[in-house]
Write a protein that holds these residues in place. Structure first.
Motif, PDB file in Angstrom:
ATOM      1  N   GLU A 252      27.988 -25.529  24.448  1.00 24.85           N
ATOM      2  CA  GLU A 252      30.224 -25.211  25.091  1.00 24.85           C
ATOM      3  C   GLU A 252      29.023 -24.130  26.417  1.00 24.85           C
ATOM      4  OE1 GLU A 252      31.563 -24.587  23.278  1.00 24.85           O
ATOM      5  OE2 GLU A 252      32.572 -23.417  24.271  1.00 24.85           O
ATOM      6  N   MET A 253      28.070 -23.965  27.309  1.00 26.79           N
ATOM      7  CA  MET A 253      28.159 -23.497  28.071  1.00 26.79           C
ATOM      8  C   MET A 253      28.405 -25.019  29.227  1.00 26.79           C
ATOM      9  SD  MET A 253      25.303 -21.098  28.331  1.00 26.79           S
ATOM     10  CE  MET A 253      24.511 -21.219  30.075  1.00 26.79           C
ATOM     11  N   ARG A 255      29.781 -27.339  28.450  1.00 24.09           N
ATOM     12  CA  ARG A 255      31.415 -27.914  28.510  1.00 24.09           C
ATOM     13  C   ARG A 255      31.862 -26.561  29.086  1.00 24.09           C
ATOM     14  NH1 ARG A 255      36.214 -26.545  25.481  1.00 24.09           N
ATOM     15  NH2 ARG A 255      35.348 -25.377  24.631  1.00 24.09           N
ATOM     16  N   ILE A 256      32.293 -25.974  29.157  1.00 26.02           N
ATOM     17  CA  ILE A 256      33.355 -24.789  29.787  1.00 26.02           C
ATOM     18  C   ILE A 256      33.152 -24.990  31.307  1.00 26.02           C
ATOM     19  CG2 ILE A 256      33.930 -23.789  27.174  1.00 26.02           C
ATOM     20  CD1 ILE A 256      32.032 -21.490  28.841  1.00 26.02           C
ATOM     21  N   GLY A 257      31.638 -24.960  31.664  1.00 30.64           N
ATOM     22  CA  GLY A 257      31.351 -24.964  32.899  1.00 30.64           C
ATOM     23  C   GLY A 257      31.230 -25.996  32.913  1.00 30.64           C
ATOM     24  N   CYS A 259      28.830 -27.777  34.677  1.00 30.05           N
ATOM     25  CA  CYS A 259      27.451 -27.992  34.290  1.00 30.05           C
ATOM     26  C   CYS A 259      26.517 -26.978  33.915  1.00 30.05           C
ATOM     27  CB  CYS A 259      26.893 -28.310  35.545  1.00 30.05           C
ATOM     28  SG  CYS A 259      26.683 -27.071  36.811  1.00 30.05           S
TER      29      CYS A 259
END
Lengths: 281, 271
Positions: A252-253, A255-257, A259
């Motif tokens: 999830e990190m 996906r939102i960031g 990388c």
């Protein structure tokens, strides 16, 4: 050396109209720790039954392909010989235990093999020690906790001195602490004693950080067979696998960031924390 | 409303499975009964519909003492889905199995038909309507057991270890079913030691050990107390363990859903 070789394996149970598994190819090295995952009914149990010869010797049906265990073709080798190469532990230990004492339960298959008395005693001792259950030897298997019963079931399989241990959802009815103790014992058998392990499970959290390979089955086929770190980079949730929560967070990190501060997907809390700390340095 | 008042239960072999249970469950609550194997979870659940009756103390269901009424009359109000569904099947087909209890309750055939269809569709069993329950896989049997109870729609639904042997997809379905039932105002009681599943549900947790209630609180409060959990042979959900170790980036220990925790960590990285 490949201790398990499966070539174009398929099996259809008698009385059913579909193949429970089909087109399965698999090679496992001696000493590897392999976790088998996939949704209910995907063929995990059928594959395990093929590896210890229950299929085709006990279950009737249409068998195709070949299974070689330690170089022996399972179709040509009777189950009692195969069980000295690949031992199987089931979901419910009650189905495997029956004697009046833990010792007697472990000794029973050895007596069936006609081994000398001293050899039996030595092996029972060895198996009890391996699982750390020496203090249970005189107890009745039926008054033990579910976790202890499962350890006795493993010990009685190990007393046959197999090179391969097959486990079919061995922790599913255990509470979390008992499940973790059992998994720690299984990891120890692999790390310290070099046993080849193939274990099917739904709860992967404590298992996956120790797995050399993860096999994911779906619809009777093996879809993935690789290092779990590589597989879990992809979205495999549709195969009904409960991946560790730290993997979900890391994905999830990313996906939102765009990388993530990790080079590898972390498989445990330890790996997650050290990855994060490394990135902050 | 469910009330346990100083309930004790001793099995015929002398094992004391409940040892002074005081517990109140209000209408519309979701409650997880957690604890190790043998803590008394299943015994407690069997007291809800009078299958077992207290040796001492009493159990009141909407004010009715379970000792004074039959299991049949309580069953209309309380449906239990047991851990091993094989024990409850006996009909020739899935459809008949679901219809059986409804007919017993005296519903007319049209209502029976509608309710059976709804329940088996809802549990994804429509394709199995004509099959024998005994030919189903373990996961399908569990879904059938739940469909049977859903069909007669009792106010209180108790699920005994519903996630054992279930894969992730089935667990997600179960989670949806529980939330849906709760949104209809039903009371749902789940016995389980599956901490990750219960973490997703975030219910009130009643923690049992050796026949006693040792803690009663909301999921976060209970799951943050690792010492208490371990004393009951449970482990914290993995994200509690992770959040406890993230103080170095200013994250407080909490029962985060995975997405929320990921977002929290990323905001600290963007800064």
């Amino acid at each position: 050396m490949k201790i398990i070789k499966v070539k174009d394996l398929g099996f259809k149970y008698a009385g059913t109209d579909f193949y429970a598994i089909r087109g399965v190819n698999l090679e496992i090295d001696e000493g590897e720790f392999v976790v088998l995952a996939g949704k209910s009914g995907c063929g995990k149990t059928t594959l395990l039954r093929c590896l210890n010869g229950l299929i085709p010797h006990f279950y009737e049906g249409e068998f195709e392909g070949r299974v070689l265990i330690d170089g022996v073709d399972t179709r040509e080798c009777p189950p009692h010989i195969l069980s000295q190469k690949a031992g199987m532990v089931f979901q419910n230990p009650d189905n495997q235990l029956f004697a009046l004492s833990v010792e007697a339960d472990i000794a029973f298959p050895l007596e069936n093999l006609g081994l000398p008395r001293e050899e039996i005693r030595d092996r029972v001792e060895w198996a009890l020690k391996l699982l750390g259950i020496e203090e249970l030897r005189k107890r009745s298997p039926f008054e033990l906790s579910a976790g202890q019963k499962q350890k006795v079931a493993i010990a009685s399989v190990l007393a046959m001195k197999p090179k391969i241990l097959l486990l079919d959802e061995p922790t599913s009815s255990l509470d979390p602490v008992s499940a973790k103790n059992l998994i720690d014992a299984i990891i120890d058998l692999n790390r310290r004693h070099g046993l080849t392990i193939l274990i099917s499970e739904h709860r992967l959290t404590h298992l996956i950080p120790h797995a050399d390979k993860l096999a994911i089955m779906d619809g009777g086929r093996i879809i993935y067979f690789d290092d779990p770190r590589r597989i879990l980079k992809e979205d495999v949730l549709m195969y009904g696998i409960s991946i560790p929560r730290v993997v979900e967070v890391a994905r999830e990190m990313r996906r939102i960031g765009g990388c993530i501060p990790f080079r590898d997907i972390p498989l445990s809390v330890e790996e997650f924390i050290s990855g994060l700390k490394g990135a902050l340095r | 409303m469910i009330r346990f008042e100083s309930v004790e239960y001793v099995y015929p072999n002398g094992v004391k499975a409940l040892d002074g249970i005081d517990l109140e469950i209000r209408d519309g609550e979701i409650v997880a009964i957690m604890g190790e194997n043998g803590a008394g979870k299943t015994t407690l659940i069997k007291h809800l519909n009078g299958l077992l009756k207290p040796v001492k103390g009493r159990v009141l269901i909407d004010g009715v003492d379970t000792r004074n009424v039959t299991v049949a009359s309580l069953s209309k109000k309380v449906g239990i889905v047991f851990q091993n569904p094989d024990d409850m099947f006996f009909s020739e087909s899935v459809w008949e199995e679901v219809a059986f209890a409804l007919r017993n309750f005296g519903y007319d055939e049209e209502v029976v038909r509608r309710r059976v269809e709804n329940a088996i569709n809802f549990m994804d069993l429509a394709g199995y309507a004509d099959k024998s329950p005994f030919t189903l896989s373990g996961g399908e049997k569990k879904r059938l057991a739940l469909a049977i109870v859903l069909a007669w729609s009792p106010d209180i639904i108790a699920l005994d270890e519903p996630t054992i042997g279930q894969d992730m997809l089935q667990k997600e379905k179960l989670l949806q079913v529980i939330k849906l039932l709760n949104s209809q105002g039903k009371t749902v009681i789940i016995s389980s030691h599956d901490v990750e599943f219960i973490a997703d549900l975030k219910p009130r947790i009643v923690l049992m050990k050796r026949g006693r209630v040792v803690a009663d609180g909301d999921a976060e409060e209970i799951f943050l107390n690792e010492e208490l959990l371990r004393s009951c042979n449970l482990l914290p959900p993995q994200l509690i363990t992770l959040s406890k170790r993230l103080d170095f980036i200013g994250i407080k220990p909490r029962l985060y859903p995975p997405r929320e925790l990921a977002a929290e960590i990323m905001t600290r990285f963007r800064r």
